[in-house]
Design an enzyme around this catalytic site. Structure first.
Site, mmCIF file in Angstrom:
data_model
loop_
_atom_site.group_PDB
_atom_site.id
_atom_site.type_symbol
_atom_site.label_atom_id
_atom_site.label_comp_id
_atom_site.label_asym_id
_atom_site.label_seq_id
_atom_site.Cartn_x
_atom_site.Cartn_y
_atom_site.Cartn_z
ATOM 1 N N CYS A 267 -2.645 8.433 3.832
ATOM 2 C CA CYS A 267 -2.634 7.944 2.449
ATOM 3 C C CYS A 267 -3.982 8.138 1.784
ATOM 4 O O CYS A 267 -4.060 8.455 0.596
ATOM 5 C CB CYS A 267 -2.268 6.463 2.425
ATOM 6 S SG CYS A 267 -0.655 6.079 3.156
ATOM 7 N N GLU B 88 0.884 -1.182 0.000
ATOM 8 C CA GLU B 88 0.000 0.000 0.000
ATOM 9 C C GLU B 88 0.907 1.212 0.000
ATOM 10 O O GLU B 88 1.591 1.483 0.983
ATOM 11 C CB GLU B 88 -0.934 -0.026 1.217
ATOM 12 C CG GLU B 88 -2.068 0.980 1.120
ATOM 13 C CD GLU B 88 -1.719 2.313 1.749
ATOM 14 O OE1 GLU B 88 -1.284 3.221 0.995
ATOM 15 O OE2 GLU B 88 -1.860 2.450 2.970
#
Length: 457
Positions: A265, A231
């Site tokens: 994020c 990720e």
């Protein structure tokens, strides 16, 4: 980067740690390998007992642990407590639901000429987790909870600026009764990661971090033919169309951009607004952004604390400076405040063009990029004109527009009339340069399982 606790609100180094020696790393990897054999033999009930015990400990430790997290990386004390509560909830969720997620998947026996056929999910073994500082507890728990319930064990290489939180996590699972060596923290530098990942006793890896770190881990894992989940961040679009509730959208947009001091994020970063409502949304958004209180993260009423590192703030400054030098307008913020600490104000940048660095790079701080779209096609074009594809948001009450953006967003997640977030019950992950693989729900827990096919005549 030195392994140290440095208070980002003051810049003061509070505690330093030595990196583990090669001999110490070997001892921990050996313990993990032994623990993997013991842990895979435990029942779901035994594993669930560990997770529920860890959740209870988090509830008890919330005040002191929140202070540690805030001191190490600057998130507000309110956000730290909320993160701890989320972790406890996540642990209990997997304790409750992992058995059904990992139950044998029954296949069509008649179609394969068998009396019985099914798929069984079994642990891979030792998993190396390389984790970032921005959500220093949740990032780890969202791997550890499903991973441990699946029967895997963990080695944690946490970010070097949150060593005390990293050590707490090892102690948490020890106190909860996990098998000895079942979850260990490695206080090491990034250069020591490759040797661990190439060790035959380590079966797989998961990383949340930068593109560069992801490519490095992915390359090493690929050479070793090992499974990896990555990720790698995002530059999430937040699209506002004419039918949206503009006041609500502007308020949520502010939270979406400024959560965790803008260091998330899945924080919305690019705000793409239909021209018919652009001016009104911009007015409301700037009003909300400029109303955020920046200050001491230990105070309950602070909205935005300091950025986690001095270099992190400089990266934000450089992107905003480059944009304004090339013609962008600052609608609010944009000035580094005087005084100690690595603070940066909530900022809205408009009139962005493709030659500006801010157009293509992720801004890891409370800076919003504002774009005017001529219509829905233009809005979708701008939204997808990025190398990232993690989360996405669209605000509209028009069913046709919802369908268009749900299908059209190049992203791992789409949130309609709400803020992108993570839940244990839905999958988390991205496409393009945001990485591959999924965390959370049944998809995440199965990432580090051997999906074993069983055919019985």
């Amino acid at each position: 980067m030195a392994i140290a606790t440095t208070n980002p609100a003051t810049g003061e180094v509070l505690k330093e740690f030595d990196a583990l020696s090669d001999a110490e790393i070997e001892e921990k990897v050996a313990r993990a390998a032994q623990a993997a054999q013991a842990h895979r033999a435990t029942s779901f009930d035994e594993r669930a007992g560990v997770l529920r015990g860890a959740a209870d400990i988090l509830d008890e430790d919330v005040d002191s642990l929140a202070v540690t997290m805030t001191t190490e990386m600057g998130k507000t004390i309110t956000a730290a407590k909320a993160e701890i509560a989320k972790c406890a909830k996540g642990l209990r969720y997997y304790a409750d639901h992992a058995p059904e997620m990992l139950a044998d998947d029954i296949a069509d026996a008649d179609a394969v000429d068998a009396s019985r056929a099914f798929h069984r999910f079994q642990p891979l073994g030792v998993v190396l987790a390389v984790m970032p500082w921005n959500f220093p507890l949740w990032q780890v728990i969202r791997f550890a909870a499903p991973g441990l319930m699946a029967g895997n064990v963990g080695l944690l290489k946490h970010a070097s600026n949150v060593p005390q939180t990293a050590l707490y996590l090892e102690d948490l699972f020890r106190r909860a009764g996990l098998v000895d060596g079942g979850f260990q923290t490695l206080l090491i530098g990034s250069k020591q990661v490759e040797a661990i990942l190439t060790d035959k006793r380590v079966a797989a890896a998961t990383l949340t971090g930068s593109e560069g770190a992801g490519r490095s881990i992915g390359e090493t894992a690929g050479k070793q033919l090992k499974k990896v989940v990555l990720e790698l961040g995002g530059s999430d679009p937040f699209v506002v169309l004419p039918s949206a509730d503009l006041e609500k959208a502007a308020k949520v947009a502010t939270t979406a951009r400024c959560q965790n001091n803008g260091q998330s994020c899945i924080a919305a970063k690019r705000f793409i607004v239909h021209t018919d409502v652009y001016d009104e949304f911009a007015r409301l958004f700037v009003e909300n952004m400029s109303g955020q209180k920046v200050g001491d993260p230990t105070e309950d009423d602070t909205d935005i604390g300091p950025l986690a590192t001095e270099q992190g703030r400089q990266d934000v400054v450089d992107l905003v400076t480059d944009a304004t030098a090339k013609g962008a307008r600052i609608l609010t913020g944009g000035e580094v405040p005087d005084g100690p600490g690595w603070f940066y104000p909530p900022t809205v940048v408009a009139d962005i063009t493709t030659d500006m660095d801010i157009y293509g790079e992720e801004v890891f701080g409370p800076v919003a990029s504002l774009y005017r779209a001529s219509d829905t096609d233009d809005a979708l074009r701008i939204a997808n004109d990025t190398d990232f594809g993690l989360g996405s948001n669209v605000w509209t009450t028009d069913d046709a527009e919802i369908d268009k953006f749900v299908d059209g967003f190049e992203a791992g997640q789409v949130f309609v009339n709400g803020m992108t977030t993570s839940y244990p019950a839905i999958a988390f992950g991205g496409v393009k340069n945001s990485g591959h693989g999924r965390e959370l729900t049944k998809f995440g827990i199965r990432e580090f399982c051997n999906v074993k096919t069983v055919w019985i005549a």
